[in-house]
Motif scaffolding. Structure first.
Motif, PDB file in Angstrom:
ATOM      1  N   LEU A  53     -47.118  79.369 -39.973  1.00 41.68           N
ATOM      2  CA  LEU A  53     -45.674  79.169 -39.990  1.00 41.68           C
ATOM      3  C   LEU A  53     -45.165  78.691 -38.629  1.00 41.68           C
ATOM      4  O   LEU A  53     -44.395  77.731 -38.548  1.00 41.68           O
ATOM      5  N   VAL A  54     -45.603  79.323 -37.575  1.00 41.76           N
ATOM      6  CA  VAL A  54     -45.147  78.980 -36.233  1.00 41.76           C
ATOM      7  C   VAL A  54     -45.652  77.600 -35.823  1.00 41.76           C
ATOM      8  O   VAL A  54     -44.919  76.834 -35.191  1.00 41.76           O
ATOM      9  N   THR A  55     -46.868  77.261 -36.205  1.00 33.09           N
ATOM     10  CA  THR A  55     -47.390  75.930 -35.891  1.00 33.09           C
ATOM     11  C   THR A  55     -46.536  74.850 -36.534  1.00 33.09           C
ATOM     12  O   THR A  55     -46.184  73.858 -35.884  1.00 33.09           O
ATOM     13  N   ASN A  56     -46.165  75.038 -37.778  1.00 33.81           N
ATOM     14  CA  ASN A  56     -45.318  74.055 -38.451  1.00 33.81           C
ATOM     15  C   ASN A  56     -43.910  74.022 -37.846  1.00 33.81           C
ATOM     16  O   ASN A  56     -43.323  72.946 -37.712  1.00 33.81           O
ATOM     17  N   LEU A  57     -43.366  75.169 -37.495  1.00 38.78           N
ATOM     18  CA  LEU A  57     -42.057  75.208 -36.836  1.00 38.78           C
ATOM     19  C   LEU A  57     -42.089  74.492 -35.490  1.00 38.78           C
ATOM     20  O   LEU A  57     -41.147  73.774 -35.134  1.00 38.78           O
ATOM     21  N   CYS A  58     -43.159  74.674 -34.753  1.00 37.77           N
ATOM     22  CA  CYS A  58     -43.278  74.029 -33.447  1.00 37.77           C
ATOM     23  C   CYS A  58     -43.411  72.519 -33.584  1.00 37.77           C
ATOM     24  O   CYS A  58     -42.903  71.771 -32.743  1.00 37.77           O
ATOM     25  N   LYS A  59     -44.082  72.062 -34.630  1.00 34.13           N
ATOM     26  CA  LYS A  59     -44.158  70.617 -34.883  1.00 34.13           C
ATOM     27  C   LYS A  59     -42.776  70.047 -35.144  1.00 34.13           C
ATOM     28  O   LYS A  59     -42.409  68.999 -34.603  1.00 34.13           O
ATOM     29  N   VAL A  60     -41.988  70.744 -35.959  1.00 30.75           N
ATOM     30  CA  VAL A  60     -40.629  70.293 -36.264  1.00 30.75           C
ATOM     31  C   VAL A  60     -39.774  70.302 -35.006  1.00 30.75           C
ATOM     32  O   VAL A  60     -39.026  69.348 -34.748  1.00 30.75           O
ATOM     33  N   VAL A  61     -39.875  71.341 -34.202  1.00 29.83           N
ATOM     34  CA  VAL A  61     -39.104  71.428 -32.970  1.00 29.83           C
ATOM     35  C   VAL A  61     -39.505  70.318 -32.001  1.00 29.83           C
ATOM     36  O   VAL A  61     -38.645  69.718 -31.340  1.00 29.83           O
ATOM     37  N   LEU A  67     -36.328  63.314 -30.699  1.00 31.34           N
ATOM     38  CA  LEU A  67     -35.171  62.577 -31.208  1.00 31.34           C
ATOM     39  C   LEU A  67     -33.909  62.903 -30.402  1.00 31.34           C
ATOM     40  O   LEU A  67     -33.130  61.998 -30.067  1.00 31.34           O
ATOM     41  N   ALA A  68     -33.696  64.166 -30.077  1.00 28.21           N
ATOM     42  CA  ALA A  68     -32.521  64.552 -29.286  1.00 28.21           C
ATOM     43  C   ALA A  68     -32.597  63.966 -27.876  1.00 28.21           C
ATOM     44  O   ALA A  68     -31.580  63.516 -27.322  1.00 28.21           O
ATOM     45  N   PHE A  69     -33.788  63.932 -27.296  1.00 27.92           N
ATOM     46  CA  PHE A  69     -33.968  63.350 -25.963  1.00 27.92           C
ATOM     47  C   PHE A  69     -33.645  61.864 -25.978  1.00 27.92           C
ATOM     48  O   PHE A  69     -32.959  61.352 -25.089  1.00 27.92           O
ATOM     49  N   LEU A 100     -42.587  68.056 -25.211  1.00 28.59           N
ATOM     50  CA  LEU A 100     -43.976  68.027 -24.740  1.00 28.59           C
ATOM     51  C   LEU A 100     -44.781  69.190 -25.305  1.00 28.59           C
ATOM     52  O   LEU A 100     -45.854  68.998 -25.890  1.00 28.59           O
ATOM     53  N   PHE A 101     -44.253  70.400 -25.161  1.00 26.89           N
ATOM     54  CA  PHE A 101     -44.990  71.569 -25.631  1.00 26.89           C
ATOM     55  C   PHE A 101     -44.940  71.701 -27.152  1.00 26.89           C
ATOM     56  O   PHE A 101     -45.866  72.226 -27.760  1.00 26.89           O
ATOM     57  N   GLY A 102     -43.877  71.222 -27.777  1.00 27.61           N
ATOM     58  CA  GLY A 102     -43.793  71.281 -29.234  1.00 27.61           C
ATOM     59  C   GLY A 102     -44.730  70.301 -29.909  1.00 27.61           C
ATOM     60  O   GLY A 102     -45.310  70.601 -30.954  1.00 27.61           O
ATOM     61  N   LEU A 103     -44.891  69.117 -29.315  1.00 27.81           N
ATOM     62  CA  LEU A 103     -45.789  68.126 -29.916  1.00 27.81           C
ATOM     63  C   LEU A 103     -47.262  68.481 -29.748  1.00 27.81           C
ATOM     64  O   LEU A 103     -48.107  67.948 -30.468  1.00 27.81           O
TER      65      LEU A 103
END
Length: 116
Positions: A53-61, A67-69, A100-103
């Motif tokens: 779950l957290v891995t998928n959330l981190c990918k989305v983040v 996109l926000a950057f 960077l850390f999310g990707l």
């Protein structure tokens, strides 16, 4: 081991974004997502079933932060020349860290080793 360090970096960056953007824009219910995300990331280090779950959330983040950057950089060009205020520079740095850390979540192991 390195995955846990990257998770902690993302959680720290998310908490920093929570407090800084809350102080600039005001706290709202949407900001709580960053705090909940950081808590889930830290919990996933110790509670293995949360890893997928957290891995998928981190990918989305990570993708949303990119996109926000990009949108923030585009907004900085309005008016003919590039200009970001000091508060937007800090937000851009935090968004860069989150992206960077999310990707890096795309390279984490999807299936944790759960032994029963």
């Amino acid at each position: 081991m390195i995955t846990n360090i990257l998770k902690l970096f993302l959680a720290t960056t998310s908490i920093g974004m929570f407090f800084y953007s809350g102080s600039v824009f005001g706290f709202s219910v949407g900001h709580l997502f960053l705090l909940v995300l950081a808590m889930l990331i830290v919990l996933s280090i110790f509670y293995i079933p949360l890893t997928i779950l957290v891995t998928n959330l981190c990918k989305v983040v990570g993708v949303l932060s990119v996109l926000a950057f990009v949108l923030l950089m585009l907004a900085g060009t309005i008016g003919g020349s590039f200009n970001l205020s000091s508060s937007n520079q800090v937000i851009a740095a935090l968004l860069g860290g989150m992206s960077l850390f999310g990707l890096t979540a795309f390279f984490w192991l999807d299936k944790p080793n759960v032994s029963k």
